[in-house]
Write a protein that holds these residues in place. Structure first.
Motif, short mmCIF file in Angstrom:
data_model
loop_
_atom_site.label_atom_id
_atom_site.label_comp_id
_atom_site.label_asym_id
_atom_site.label_seq_id
_atom_site.Cartn_x
_atom_site.Cartn_y
_atom_site.Cartn_z
N GLY A 142 0.85 -1.39 -0.15
CA GLY A 142 0.18 -0.10 -0.05
C GLY A 142 0.87 1.19 -0.14
N ALA A 143 1.92 1.05 0.72
CA ALA A 143 2.78 2.48 0.64
C ALA A 143 3.51 2.78 -0.57
N ILE A 144 3.73 1.72 -1.40
CA ILE A 144 4.29 1.87 -2.66
C ILE A 144 3.42 1.94 -3.83
N ALA A 145 1.96 1.73 -3.56
CA ALA A 145 1.19 1.32 -4.75
C ALA A 145 0.87 2.91 -5.58
N GLY A 146 1.03 3.82 -4.95
CA GLY A 146 0.73 5.15 -5.37
C GLY A 146 1.86 5.59 -6.45
N ALA B 291 -2.74 -9.27 -6.41
CA ALA B 291 -4.24 -9.14 -6.02
C ALA B 291 -4.30 -7.96 -4.99
N THR B 292 -3.40 -8.38 -4.07
CA THR B 292 -3.05 -7.24 -2.87
C THR B 292 -2.84 -5.95 -3.37
N PHE B 293 -1.67 -5.70 -4.38
CA PHE B 293 -1.44 -4.65 -5.08
C PHE B 293 -2.66 -3.99 -5.66
N LEU B 294 -3.49 -4.53 -6.38
CA LEU B 294 -4.42 -4.21 -7.23
C LEU B 294 -5.62 -3.44 -6.08
N SER B 295 -5.83 -4.17 -4.89
CA SER B 295 -6.83 -3.98 -3.84
C SER B 295 -6.35 -2.74 -3.52
N CYS B 296 -5.10 -2.50 -3.14
CA CYS B 296 -4.56 -1.13 -2.50
C CYS B 296 -4.65 -0.01 -3.32
N VAL C 216 1.94 -5.91 -13.68
CA VAL C 216 1.48 -6.77 -12.62
C VAL C 216 0.28 -7.64 -12.58
N ILE C 217 -0.46 -6.92 -13.64
CA ILE C 217 -1.79 -7.79 -13.67
C ILE C 217 -1.48 -8.96 -14.58
N GLY C 218 -0.62 -8.65 -15.49
CA GLY C 218 -0.31 -9.88 -16.28
C GLY C 218 0.66 -10.85 -15.64
N LEU C 219 1.48 -10.57 -14.83
CA LEU C 219 2.19 -11.44 -14.19
C LEU C 219 1.19 -12.10 -13.16
N GLY C 220 0.10 -11.55 -12.60
CA GLY C 220 -0.84 -12.17 -11.60
C GLY C 220 -1.63 -13.31 -12.54
#
Length: 238
Positions: A52-56, A117-122, A66-70
């Motif tokens: 969450g700290a680095i998502a923005g 998924a956590t990255f996209l959620s944040c 990231v989505i493609g890797l997921g």
């Protein structure tokens, strides 16, 4: 607009809760001690806080990667769950070897697909609510901690009460999750392609669909009943 925001926020909460419960179920079925489950839940919470700290600060192009890797990892993990689920179940039923302390990691550890998924959620959470990345990560991490801890404790209690606290149950769950992962990879692209296809009127037969559903349910119930009778007979013959 508020309805859309509420819908997206509910989706983030729902998806995060499902991931947390999946990990909690893996912990409960593997016979982890409560302190070990708490350590795993704390690791998830810390990971979500960092993400969450680095998502923005991550650019959009990297987000697409990231989505493609997921998606790729989704396929790999689905196949691994099926394979190691069969191995876990077979090792226990054939040789009484317990592999659950190792194979449960596929269900419970934060794999790349879960991290994506956590990255996209944040990312969605910060965009829809205006929270800072750290606050969003803390909320997502709190959900993970509560879901994993509660899911592990409840799963362990249920399996002990039902007499199913053995590696074979974990193998069954891994098989189910693996097939579910693979099914999602087949259904989601088909659904997206269907959105661009022209709509056709299809006649449906509710009575026939109900009969098919009843037949499927009866077959499943018959299989479960037969399996219980077989296990009861084996235990009685020992």
């Amino acid at each position: 607009m508020s309805d859309v925001v509420n819908f997206l926020t509910a989706g983030v909460f729902g998806g995060t809760t499902l991931l947390a419960l999946k990990s909690g179920v893996g912990c409960g079925l593997s016979g982890l001690r409560r302190c070990e489950t708490l350590c795993l839940a704390s690791m998830y919470a810390l990971t979500a806080l960092i993400i969450g700290a680095i998502a923005g600060s991550i650019p959009v192009s990297a987000t697409e990667q990231v989505i493609g890797l997921g998606v790729v990892m989704h396929l790999i993990i689905g196949l691994a769950l099926v394979y190691f689920g069969i191995r876990t179940k077979k090792a226990w039923l054939a040789d009484r070897r317990d592999l659950s302390r190792r194979t449960f990691l596929l269900v419970s550890l934060p794999c790349p697909a879960c991290l994506a998924a956590t990255f996209l959620s944040c990312l969605v959470f910060t965009s829809t609510t205006g929270m800072s990345g750290v606050a969003a990560g803390a909320v997502i991490g709190g959900l993970f901690f509560a879901g994993i801890t509660g899911g592990g404790i409840v799963t362990s209690w249920i399996t002990k009460k039902a007499g199913m606290d053995n590696p074979s149950t974990l193998g069954n769950v891994m098989l189910f999750l693996g097939l579910f992962y693979l099914l999602c990879l087949l259904l989601i692209p088909a659904y997206l392609q269907a959105q661009d296809a022209p709509a056709f009127g299809i006649a449906t037969d509710p009575v026939g669909m109900l009969r098919a559903l009843v037949l499927m349910t009866a077959l499943i119930a018959f299989g479960v009943f037969t399996d219980r009778i077989r296990h009861t007979a084996e235990r009685g013959g020992r």
